[in-house]
Scaffold this active site. Sequence first.
Site, mmCIF file in Angstrom:
data_model
loop_
_atom_site.group_PDB
_atom_site.id
_atom_site.type_symbol
_atom_site.label_atom_id
_atom_site.label_comp_id
_atom_site.label_asym_id
_atom_site.label_seq_id
_atom_site.Cartn_x
_atom_site.Cartn_y
_atom_site.Cartn_z
ATOM 1 N N HIS A 59 1.230 3.994 1.959
ATOM 2 C CA HIS A 59 1.740 4.773 3.084
ATOM 3 C C HIS A 59 3.265 4.819 3.004
ATOM 4 C CE1 HIS A 59 -2.159 4.419 5.617
ATOM 5 N NE2 HIS A 59 -2.083 5.585 5.005
ATOM 6 N N HIS A 83 0.860 -1.183 0.000
ATOM 7 C CA HIS A 83 0.000 0.000 0.000
ATOM 8 C C HIS A 83 0.892 1.227 0.000
ATOM 9 C CE1 HIS A 83 0.855 -0.539 4.268
ATOM 10 N NE2 HIS A 83 0.410 0.671 4.515
ATOM 11 N N ASP A 143 5.774 4.598 4.964
ATOM 12 C CA ASP A 143 6.671 3.635 5.606
ATOM 13 C C ASP A 143 6.683 2.297 4.876
ATOM 14 O OD1 ASP A 143 4.008 3.253 6.482
ATOM 15 O OD2 ASP A 143 4.641 2.258 8.310
#
Length: 321
Positions: A64, A62, A66
């Site tokens: 994000h 995904h 991080d």
Amino acid sequence: MELLFLGTSSGTPTRQRNMSAVALRTRGARHWALVDCAEGTQHRLLRAPLSLMHLRTVFITHLHGDHCYGLPGLLASAGMLNRTEPLLVVGPAPLQPMIECIMEATQLRLPYPVSFLLPEDLPGTPVLPDFTVTAAPLSHRLPSYAYGFTEAQVERKLDLDRLRADGVPASPLWGEIQQGRDVSLPDGRRIAAEDYLLPGRRPRTVVIAGDNDTPELLATQAHRADVLVHEATYTQEILEKVGPGPQHSSALKVARFAAEAEVGNLVLTHFSPRYQEGEGPLSVSALETEARTAYAGPLFMARDLDHFVLGREGELQRGDT
């Protein structure tokens, strides 16, 4: 099969842990795959027996930061090494325009082609030579996926009794048959390899999940998987205090699911930076203790640069980096 963890923290790095990235390959193979690529992944790769020249496919769970902010730098570094082999990147739809925008804004020109594939287009697409790969949608604040890697082929033993009964003489031809190749005998007979191979073992499967607050979404993909790698960002107590907003899992939730799904080995990762080494309620040990109350199988708390080897019979062990 081998797993090498290049980052095991969530959100932000700590002194001991980088953010999410894990490498996967067939034991001893040069080519490898990468699942997620946080900022700092390249630094971890400098301490790993892996080369960007042999990276085949990058899977992003995904978008994000991080989990993906290290990808543009990794692509650039591979270019500076004069890589020429194509690279495939699998991830959610906004990933391709994000990377293309960064490349345009920074005038990044790569000496090798990069192609993109959506997770939902994986079925039937040969993205790795050693594995068939599946994707399962998860529950998170952004579209998030788990990737399942199943051996495409397994070794098979010769049916020696049948070979002898049919008068197939011991010779290098036996080796050809074991490789699945049909052969012609000196007497002119044509031998079909499939007729002289015993059934193979069950192909091994490793599932590596992105951020997810509902482990049960993996009920089909992870059922009886040899290894499940899943985030355990919080203990259950902290998860209840934080509330549902971040959409992460607790060690307890994941462990309960792994037991129900008959997962062979459970590897927990993506720990909140509040959990440090040592003992106490805000330690990685507390996460492990909680998970062990619900899952009786082999349980591992991933550390950066942990190297795991999955044996042919499904046993998972830490190996040398």
